[in-house]
Design a protein around this motif. Structure first.
Motif, PDB file in Angstrom:
ATOM      1  N   MET A 100     -22.321  -0.057  14.220  1.00 59.70           N
ATOM      2  CA  MET A 100     -21.540   0.532  15.299  1.00 59.70           C
ATOM      3  C   MET A 100     -20.746  -0.566  15.992  1.00 59.70           C
ATOM      4  O   MET A 100     -21.124  -1.739  15.958  1.00 59.70           O
ATOM      5  N   SER A 101     -19.673  -0.191  16.640  1.00 60.43           N
ATOM      6  CA  SER A 101     -18.772  -1.185  17.232  1.00 60.43           C
ATOM      7  C   SER A 101     -19.152  -1.548  18.662  1.00 60.43           C
ATOM      8  O   SER A 101     -18.385  -2.204  19.366  1.00 60.43           O
ATOM      9  N   ASN A 124     -13.159   2.147  12.155  1.00 53.37           N
ATOM     10  CA  ASN A 124     -11.832   1.914  12.729  1.00 53.37           C
ATOM     11  C   ASN A 124     -11.408   0.464  12.592  1.00 53.37           C
ATOM     12  O   ASN A 124     -11.500  -0.091  11.505  1.00 53.37           O
ATOM     13  N   SER A 235     -18.782  11.915  16.967  1.00 57.86           N
ATOM     14  CA  SER A 235     -18.137  10.605  16.859  1.00 57.86           C
ATOM     15  C   SER A 235     -18.154  10.120  15.416  1.00 57.86           C
ATOM     16  O   SER A 235     -18.950  10.576  14.596  1.00 57.86           O
ATOM     17  N   SER A 236     -17.279   9.172  15.116  1.00 57.81           N
ATOM     18  CA  SER A 236     -17.238   8.571  13.780  1.00 57.81           C
ATOM     19  C   SER A 236     -18.601   7.999  13.405  1.00 57.81           C
ATOM     20  O   SER A 236     -18.986   8.009  12.238  1.00 57.81           O
ATOM     21  N   GLY A 237     -19.314   7.492  14.395  1.00 57.43           N
ATOM     22  CA  GLY A 237     -20.620   6.899  14.135  1.00 57.43           C
ATOM     23  C   GLY A 237     -21.591   7.910  13.550  1.00 57.43           C
ATOM     24  O   GLY A 237     -22.332   7.615  12.603  1.00 57.43           O
ATOM     25  N   TYR A 256     -26.468   1.948  17.679  1.00 55.64           N
ATOM     26  CA  TYR A 256     -26.019   3.316  18.000  1.00 55.64           C
ATOM     27  C   TYR A 256     -26.873   3.736  19.196  1.00 55.64           C
ATOM     28  O   TYR A 256     -26.376   3.938  20.295  1.00 55.64           O
ATOM     29  N   LEU A 265     -19.693  -2.744  27.984  1.00 55.34           N
ATOM     30  CA  LEU A 265     -18.618  -3.272  27.141  1.00 55.34           C
ATOM     31  C   LEU A 265     -18.455  -2.304  25.966  1.00 55.34           C
ATOM     32  O   LEU A 265     -19.374  -2.104  25.179  1.00 55.34           O
ATOM     33  N   CYS A 266     -17.280  -1.708  25.872  1.00 53.39           N
ATOM     34  CA  CYS A 266     -17.085  -0.607  24.922  1.00 53.39           C
ATOM     35  C   CYS A 266     -17.251  -1.088  23.480  1.00 53.39           C
ATOM     36  O   CYS A 266     -18.047  -0.532  22.724  1.00 53.39           O
ATOM     37  N   HIS A 267     -16.475  -2.107  23.098  1.00 46.80           N
ATOM     38  CA  HIS A 267     -16.497  -2.643  21.731  1.00 46.80           C
ATOM     39  C   HIS A 267     -16.796  -4.141  21.757  1.00 46.80           C
ATOM     40  O   HIS A 267     -16.371  -4.829  22.682  1.00 46.80           O
ATOM     41  N   CYS A 277     -18.126   5.032  26.241  1.00 44.11           N
ATOM     42  CA  CYS A 277     -18.130   4.616  24.835  1.00 44.11           C
ATOM     43  C   CYS A 277     -19.525   4.718  24.233  1.00 44.11           C
ATOM     44  O   CYS A 277     -19.684   5.009  23.053  1.00 44.11           O
ATOM     45  N   THR A 278     -20.540   4.469  25.031  1.00 45.76           N
ATOM     46  CA  THR A 278     -21.918   4.491  24.546  1.00 45.76           C
ATOM     47  C   THR A 278     -22.579   5.853  24.764  1.00 45.76           C
ATOM     48  O   THR A 278     -23.403   6.282  23.953  1.00 45.76           O
ATOM     49  N   LYS A 289     -26.980  11.036  19.503  1.00 44.80           N
ATOM     50  CA  LYS A 289     -27.937   9.930  19.523  1.00 44.80           C
ATOM     51  C   LYS A 289     -29.372  10.436  19.657  1.00 44.80           C
ATOM     52  O   LYS A 289     -30.293   9.875  19.069  1.00 44.80           O
TER      53      LYS A 289
END
Ligand code: C5P
Length: 319
Positions: A100-101, A124, A235-237, A256, A265-267, A277-278, A289
């Motif tokens: 995950m990013s 991405n 989500s893509s995840g 994840y 922090l998003c990414h 983002c999380t 999740k």
């Protein structure tokens, strides 16, 4: 007990999110941008193993194969790869990593562990260069949303991120998927750059996910969640984790469910802070999740320290 601790135990609800995220979720519910009409029942009682078997039975990784209208009339059978995605590797992969990013992967030193897997999935524009120590440098597959193909900032045509990997693209279609309506009005027009890229790089495996697959995942999340979830695609995840469960014997999902390093922090590759983002605003991320947490076969300590969940592949377990 802290929110994070409760998340590790699978014991959270949207009421525990900050008011801004709760408001965003409510707004998505009332807007219902994709016209979702859920006909199933909501029941959150399945055990992790039952949930796994439900997924195994119903999840069918489907990509656009050019056989359905409007793609059939548009000659797409010759544009798409001949071999379906899940058949690319006849015997599948052994163990796989889904990276995950999330910003929380910074300072994890997970790079070597991630690279030791047979296949690595990334998302991405998440880079490896400069972050190898924490995220590794091997990439087997990349899932990209339609904005990556259409936004010039991502340099889809030139960037090395999208070379020498399996590419899987997706775009949010209306829930009652009529492929012709979607083709005429995608969220972002991925179809033109897709065909151009296929013409220029005919040997690179590159697929577009079928909207049916995406909404089928959404249905399963909603069926197994008590609360009403955001009527937007997963989500893509989550999508990527399920694709890997279909192609691998074992799937190790990193950051994840957040580790002790959880951060807004998003990414890991971008200085942008947002808890959404999380925990989700547009995507039903919190609920995705919770399902993944329920199916975790890994050690609780690996969840805390590495943010790692282990999911069996669909072929690995008899139901
Ligand atoms: O933001 P992006 O979609 O590119 O990130 C890839 C995936 O990683 C997300 O779809 C989401 O599932 C996961 N992710 C996360 N927490 C973050 C950032 C990303 O769980 N902070």
């Amino acid at each position: 007990k802290s929110f994070l601790y409760k998340l590790w135990k699978g014991d959270v609800s949207s009421k525990m999110l900050n008011p801004r995220l709760q408001k965003a979720m409510k707004d998505y519910l009332s807007t219902n941008k994709h016209g979702v009409r859920f006909k199933g029942k909501r029941n959150s009682k399945l055990t992790g193993d039952q949930l796994f078997c439900e997924l195994k039975e119903r999840v069918n990784v489907k990509t656009i194969d050019g056989k359905e209208a409007p793609f059939s009339t548009l000659g797409w059978e010759k544009h798409v790869p001949q071999i379906p995605l899940v058949k690319l590797y006849t015997h599948g992969f052994g163990s796989c990593a889904v990276v995950m990013s999330a910003g929380a992967i910074l300072n994890s030193s997970l790079g070597d562990e991630i690279d030791s897997h047979d296949a690595v999935l990334r998302f991405n524009s998440a880079p490896t260069r400069g972050y190898e120590k924490d995220v590794g440098n091997k990439t087997t597959m990349r899932i990209i949303n339609s904005q990556i193909l259409t936004n010039p900032n991502h340099h889809f045509v030139d960037s090395s991120l999208y070379k020498d990997v399996i590419l899987v693209a997706w775009d949010p279609a209306p829930y009652s998927a009529n492929l012709s309506q979607w083709y005429k009005k995608p969220d972002y027009n991925l179809f033109t750059p897709y065909v151009q890229h296929r013409r220029k790089n005919p040997t690179q495996p590159f697929y577009i996910l079928h909207p049916k697959f995406i909404w089928q995942l959404w249905d399963i999340i909603q069926e197994n969640t008590k609360e009403k979830i955001q009527p937007n695609p997963p989500s893509s995840g989550f999508i990527g984790s399920l694709i890997m469960m279909s192609m691998c014997n074992e799937v190790h999902v990193y950051e994840y469910i957040p580790s002790v390093r959880q951060t807004d922090l998003c990414h890991y590759h971008e200085l942008y802070y947002d808890a959404a983002c999380t925990l989700g605003a547009y995507h039903p991320l919190l609920y995705e999740k919770l399902l993944v947490q329920r199916m975790n076969k890994g050690l609780q300590d690996d969840l805390y320290r590495k943010g790692k969940v282990i999911l069996p592949g669909f072929k690995a377990i008899k139901c």
